[in-house]
Motif scaffolding. Structure first.
Motif, mmCIF file in Angstrom:
data_model
loop_
_atom_site.group_PDB
_atom_site.id
_atom_site.type_symbol
_atom_site.label_atom_id
_atom_site.label_comp_id
_atom_site.label_asym_id
_atom_site.label_seq_id
_atom_site.Cartn_x
_atom_site.Cartn_y
_atom_site.Cartn_z
ATOM 1 N N MET A 130 0.811 -1.211 0.000
ATOM 2 C CA MET A 130 0.000 0.000 0.000
ATOM 3 C C MET A 130 0.848 1.266 0.000
ATOM 4 O O MET A 130 0.406 2.308 -0.489
ATOM 5 C CB MET A 130 -0.927 0.003 1.222
ATOM 6 N N GLY A 131 2.033 1.181 0.567
ATOM 7 C CA GLY A 131 2.875 2.355 0.606
ATOM 8 C C GLY A 131 3.447 2.698 -0.751
ATOM 9 O O GLY A 131 3.534 3.872 -1.136
ATOM 10 N N GLU A 132 3.822 1.671 -1.517
ATOM 11 C CA GLU A 132 4.419 1.898 -2.813
ATOM 12 C C GLU A 132 3.369 2.139 -3.895
ATOM 13 O O GLU A 132 3.617 2.869 -4.855
ATOM 14 C CB GLU A 132 5.297 0.713 -3.194
ATOM 15 N N TYR A 133 2.195 1.544 -3.704
ATOM 16 C CA TYR A 133 1.117 1.707 -4.693
ATOM 17 C C TYR A 133 -0.144 2.169 -3.963
ATOM 18 O O TYR A 133 -1.104 1.421 -3.789
ATOM 19 C CB TYR A 133 0.866 0.388 -5.434
ATOM 20 N N PRO A 134 -0.160 3.445 -3.540
ATOM 21 C CA PRO A 134 -1.230 3.933 -2.662
ATOM 22 C C PRO A 134 -2.590 4.047 -3.336
ATOM 23 O O PRO A 134 -3.615 4.020 -2.640
ATOM 24 C CB PRO A 134 -0.717 5.303 -2.212
ATOM 25 N N LEU A 135 -2.633 4.190 -4.672
ATOM 26 C CA LEU A 135 -3.911 4.359 -5.345
ATOM 27 C C LEU A 135 -4.258 3.147 -6.223
ATOM 28 O O LEU A 135 -5.107 3.244 -7.102
ATOM 29 C CB LEU A 135 -3.887 5.635 -6.195
ATOM 30 N N PHE A 136 -3.629 2.026 -5.916
ATOM 31 C CA PHE A 136 -3.877 0.814 -6.703
ATOM 32 C C PHE A 136 -4.967 -0.035 -6.051
ATOM 33 O O PHE A 136 -5.083 -0.117 -4.829
ATOM 34 C CB PHE A 136 -2.594 0.003 -6.815
ATOM 35 N N THR A 137 -5.765 -0.675 -6.880
ATOM 36 C CA THR A 137 -6.739 -1.665 -6.427
ATOM 37 C C THR A 137 -7.037 -2.606 -7.586
ATOM 38 O O THR A 137 -6.622 -2.361 -8.718
ATOM 39 C CB THR A 137 -8.034 -0.993 -5.914
ATOM 40 N N ARG A 138 -7.767 -3.696 -7.305
ATOM 41 C CA ARG A 138 -8.068 -4.652 -8.371
ATOM 42 C C ARG A 138 -9.308 -5.472 -8.033
ATOM 43 O O ARG A 138 -9.580 -5.760 -6.857
ATOM 44 C CB ARG A 138 -6.879 -5.582 -8.625
ATOM 45 N N THR A 139 -10.038 -5.824 -9.073
ATOM 46 C CA THR A 139 -11.202 -6.706 -8.933
ATOM 47 C C THR A 139 -10.789 -8.171 -9.080
ATOM 48 O O THR A 139 -11.637 -9.058 -9.051
ATOM 49 C CB THR A 139 -12.258 -6.366 -9.995
ATOM 50 N N HIS A 140 -9.523 -8.405 -9.244
ATOM 51 C CA HIS A 140 -8.935 -9.730 -9.356
ATOM 52 C C HIS A 140 -8.169 -10.014 -8.071
ATOM 53 O O HIS A 140 -7.500 -9.134 -7.542
ATOM 54 C CB HIS A 140 -7.988 -9.733 -10.568
ATOM 55 N N PRO A 141 -8.222 -11.213 -7.546
ATOM 56 C CA PRO A 141 -7.449 -11.490 -6.330
ATOM 57 C C PRO A 141 -5.961 -11.584 -6.639
ATOM 58 O O PRO A 141 -5.549 -11.761 -7.781
ATOM 59 C CB PRO A 141 -8.009 -12.835 -5.859
ATOM 60 N N SER A 142 -5.163 -11.520 -5.601
ATOM 61 C CA SER A 142 -3.714 -11.629 -5.787
ATOM 62 C C SER A 142 -3.315 -13.094 -5.937
ATOM 63 O O SER A 142 -4.089 -14.010 -5.670
ATOM 64 C CB SER A 142 -2.986 -11.012 -4.597
ATOM 65 N N ASP A 143 -2.065 -13.291 -6.359
ATOM 66 C CA ASP A 143 -1.539 -14.653 -6.469
ATOM 67 C C ASP A 143 -1.564 -15.370 -5.123
ATOM 68 O O ASP A 143 -1.662 -16.605 -5.064
ATOM 69 C CB ASP A 143 -0.105 -14.618 -6.992
#
Length: 923
Positions: A130-143
């Protein structure tokens, strides 16, 4: 998205990889159409939203050309446009990319320019920073979600504890492998991880596969891309980690070649053998049959019917790279296929962007001139991650600890890779992944999908292969042959005990049995029966009984042996003690009465002591069956164990029993030693002594051997059974066999003048010959016969020679040499009446009366000289040794003799002289 990818082999230097990008773009444009027009057929929150929210969406597509640099360049160009350019405005949000590497580079730029970024497919775990990508989100789950659910499937569905993973050593592979390790640790699973470098040579890959082989595992995870699949799996068959008996689970990185596409190999190739029966786990926006996905599928397949919408979708595809002749447009047939997961997730991404924008517009205050409502990218992002909505892929729930979609809110599928059509060996074979098991976001469990058939594994069966080599567990259980032999010994001993018990009951009125006291014979049989029975529970282990049954057997064998041993030795001790007491008092010519209470007392005391110890042991520290592992294999499995009866507090109770019963053995041996020179009826005291010696020797030798073989169940059982068998058989045969032999002789086995009322008689042999008169080698059965023999030797006379501690008896004849017989101190039966009274002792209790014609109150007892025997025959033998002559007896007496018996007549040829009425009687 990436529509093209640089390739030196392709015309114009680029190849077409636009299938997922076109589907994602089409789904995003369908979502924009529904948002702008308030159509809520798929997402209910969109219904009528165009009337309540003034925002409208439009979209511009960019081909990243599968390059992060190209993607950042294009994004920079978009965000640096002039704010006043209405025809080409700056973007207010970014959707993409499908690759994690490209997405991370774009995430840095979007964070700088305050733009919310959402992706429908990039799954790298590092994007959750979250610190490096503060405005990132996704409708796909992570690996991490896929990795965790993969481990759940191995553990919960297949029951696997040991597996290995081969992963590509890049951001994707490393993050996936780390998530697997963390999840497996929660289940205490054992994982071997082997990396290989991107673009590795075959030698490096073969070395990695050999590391997998060294584990001995049968289950593997393959974490790499489709470009490496064939060469890796071809080598895996040669190395021996793929093919029949092995199971590989791949992840969504291979969806394009097995789920959304197909792969073709030679039917008899290593790749075909390595592919058959494996699995691929992939996240899905849904599957046919799921309510939300069916709604999306209906709208998707209606696109060809809307020619205007189809033209609009094609018009939004990016221009091909310069110099290439690629065409990214599709016709209506594309929409007749089932869309990929990227399509469903792209639809939900756009729906989420629109809904969060409308809500952000409502939440933030009017600024500047009061007519314009504005919100930042951070505010837009904050609203999105805090709210959920229902879309094409189900519930879109973000977080809570990351900006990614929750794993349990995402459908995951376990598909079985199988050939589409069975073919001959010389033909090609096409493989596709068929959904078999679905992770249900409602039940949160892996469940069979639809009416799909059972999972088919690499050997063609529906049975999962063993995860590690078959365990060769040496449980050190009792060998069947030894168990049977020990039970046979027990059966023989039990049969003898029951047989002799019946023999005693049937013949208890026989003189031989009555003389041996039936009560004690019965006690002996019962004790032997109990001891012999202890072999049966001792021969039980968890090979033939349950654990609870073994628990019962553990204490049963202690009870049976201890009580049986107690009963046997009480009988032997009481019997020898009874004999010793009678003869000890007879030596002093004292009246003694031996009652049943006197001899049963020791038995009751010993029995009570054993029972108290056993009950206390049973209550506080009973022996219980425990299996102790002696050795583990490399997989942590027990390869050697031993089952024993154990208790942490058993030692004090065991040693107490040893002391109690050991004392009984020592006392019994002492009584037998004291009775060593007593010749009783049928020489029974001798056989008792021999039996006790047998038992003592068995315990003296057997117990140390038991200690030596402790921890070896089979030898331990055999030694224990041998000890018990020897003890039981020795006691039974030595006590009963002589009686049976005597009874078989019938009348010949008893003296001709044996008093049927008597139970104690003694034997004597010829002791001398003098002056023509002799005592033949015969039995002196009662004292009346003794008197006749002595009187036939001459004038009657008797004296008590106190100085020699003996009773001297003699008869004299004036015309012949004097003769006499001297007997050592011993009880002598003066008549049948005394013998009969002693016989009655054998049945109940009696007194040993003093026998004298004048019944004096006290007679001096003879003293032992330490060398003389207690029996008559030994006394006579002593006389012969000490003196060659019979003492002279009062030659002045008149020549009056008793009538001779049959022996005298046989030796002398005439009747002996008549008995003199004045002849004194030996007392």
């Amino acid at each position: 998205f990436r529509w093209s990818q640089s390739s030196s082999d392709a015309p114009g230097g680029y190849k077409d990889v636009s299938s997922e990008a076109y589907g994602g773009t089409a789904a995003a444009l369908l979502a924009m159409h529904h948002f702008n027009n308030g159509i809520g057929t798929i997402a209910p929150d969109l219904a009528g939203i165009h009337t309540t929210c003034p925002i409208r969406l439009t979209m511009e597509t960019v081909d990243s050309q599968s390059s992060g640099i190209k993607a950042v360049q294009e994004l920079t160009r978009l965000v640096t446009r002039s704010p006043s350019d209405v025809r080409r405005p700056q973007p207010c949000a970014i959707m993409g990319s499908s690759w994690s590497g490209t997405t991370k580079k774009m995430g840095t730029v979007s964070g700088v320019y305050d733009l919310m970024q959402i992706t429908p497919s990039a799954s790298s775990v590092s994007l959750d920073n979250m610190g490096e990508y503060p405005l990132f989100t996704r409708t796909h789950p992570s690996d991490a979600s896929m990795a965790e659910l993969s481990v759940d499937y191995l553990h919960n569905i297949l029951g696997v504890k040991f597996f290995a993973q081969l992963y590509i050593d890049n951001d994707f592979g490393s993050s996936y492998h780390t998530a697997v390790i963390n999840r497996a640790a929660e289940y205490d699973m054992v994982v071997k991880s082997v990396p290989f470098r991107p673009g590795a040579e075959l030698d490096e890959i073969e070395g990695a596969l050999n590391q997998l082989k060294d584990t001995g595992y049968s289950y593997f995870m393959g974490i790499f891309f489709s470009g490496d699949y064939e060469r890796i799996m071809d080598l895996a068959v040669d190395v021996g980690v793929a093919g029949p008996g092995r199971f590989w689970m791949f992840n969504g990185a291979l969806s394009s070649v097995f789920v959304n596409g197909v792969s073709t190999f030679g039917a008899d190739s290593n790749a075909a053998k390595a592919t058959y029966g494996n699995a691929i786990v992939h996240d899905e926006g849904g599957l046919p049959g799921l309510p939300q996905f069916d709604k999306f599928l209906a709208e998707w397949r209606s696109i060809p019917d809307n020619s205007e919408l189809l033209r609009y979708i094609n018009s939004k595809q990016p221009m091909p790279p310069p110099g290439s002749d690629l065409d990214f447009e599709r016709d209506g047939d594309f929409f007749l296929q089932t869309p990929s997961h990227i399509a469903a997730f792209s639809y939900d991404a756009v729906v989420g962007l629109g809904l969060s924008a409308c809500k952000a517009l409502d939440e933030w205050e009017t600024k500047d001139d009061g007519d314009s409502k504005i919100f930042s990218g951070a505010e837009h992002h904050s609203v999105f991650v805090q709210n959920s909505f229902l879309g094409a892929s189900g519930d879109n729930d973000i977080g809570p600890n990351t900006y990614s979609r929750n794993a349990t809110a995402t459908y995951h599928v376990m598909s079985n890779i199988l050939p589409m059509v069975e073919t001959d060996e010389d033909e090609m074979q096409t493989f596709k992944a068929y959904p078999k098991v679905l992770y249900d976001i409602v039940t949160k469990q892996w469940t069979p999908y639809g009416d799909s058939q059972e999972f088919v594994f690499s050997d063609g069966s529906s049975t999962p292969p063993p995860e590690i080599p078959v365990l060769d567990h040496n449980m050190n259980q009792l060998q069947p042959g030894v168990r049977a032999a020990c039970l046979a010994l027990s059966a023989i001993a039990i049969g003898l005990s029951i047989g002799f018990l019946l023999f005693t009951s049937i013949t208890r009125e026989k003189q031989v049995i009555k003389a041996s006291q039936p009560l004690f014979l019965i006690m002996l049989c019962v004790g032997c029966l109990l001891m012999a029975s202890c072999i049966i529970p001792a021969a039980m282990d968890d090979a033939v009984s349950s654990v609870s049954g073994c628990d019962i057997a553990c204490m049963s064998k202690i009870w049976l042996f201890a009580i049986g041993f107690c009963v046997c030795f009480s009988a032997l001790f009481s019997k020898t003690y009874r004999i010793n007491k009678l003869f000890k008092n007879a030596k002093g010519f004292k009246r003694v009465k031996v009652t049943m209470k006197d001899v049963i007392g020791p038995f009751l005391v010993l029995l009570a002591a054993n029972i108290v110890v056993l009950i206390t042991w049973q209550a506080y520290a009973p022996l219980q069956w425990e299996r102790t592992v002696l050795e583990y294999d490399d997989y942590g499995r027990p390869v050697s164990s031993i089952g024993t009866c154990a208790s942490d507090k058993a030692a004090p109770f065991l040693w107490t029993l040893v002391v109690i019963n050991g004392t009984a053995v020592i006392l019994a041996l002492w009584q037998a030693y004291q009775a060593r020179n007593i010749t009783t009826e049928f020489s029974e005291s001798k056989y008792i002594a021999i039996a006790l010696v047998f038992i003592f020797q068995s315990l003296f030798i057997g117990v140390p051997i038991l200690v030596i073989v402790n921890g070896q169940p089979t030898p331990e059982l055999f030694v224990l059974s041998a000890i018990v068998f020897i003890i039981v058989v020795a006691m039974l045969l030595l006590i009963f066999l002589p009686k049976i032999l005597i009874m078989r002789k019938g009348e010949e086995g008893l003296p001709s003048n044996y008093n049927p009322r008597g139970s104690t008689w003694m034997r004597a042999t010829t002791v001398g010959r003098r002056g023509g008169a002799s005592i033949r080698e015969s039995s002196i059965h009662n004292f009346s016969q003794t008197q006749s023999i002595l009187r036939s030797m001459g004038p009657s006379a008797a004296e008590v020679n106190a100085s020699r501690s003996s009773v001297s008896l003699g008869t004299g004849d004036a015309g012949s040499a004097s003769r006499g017989v001297s007997f050592g101190s011993q009880v002598m039966f003066a008549n049948d009446s005394m013998e009969g009274e002693l016989a009655n002792y054998g049945n109940d209790s009696s007194e040993l009366p003093l026998q004298d014609q004048e019944k004096p109150k006290e007679i001096d007892a003879a003293k032992e000289d330490g060398t003389e025997s207690h029996s008559i025959e030994d006394q006579l033998a002593n006389y012969r040794t000490e003196s060659d002559e019979l003492p002279l007896q009062d030659e002045d007496k008149p020549d009056e003799t008793d009538v001779a018996d049959e022996d005298w007549k046989e030796n002398h040829g005439h009747e002996p002289a008549k008995k003199n009425d004045e002849s004194p009687v030996l007392t």
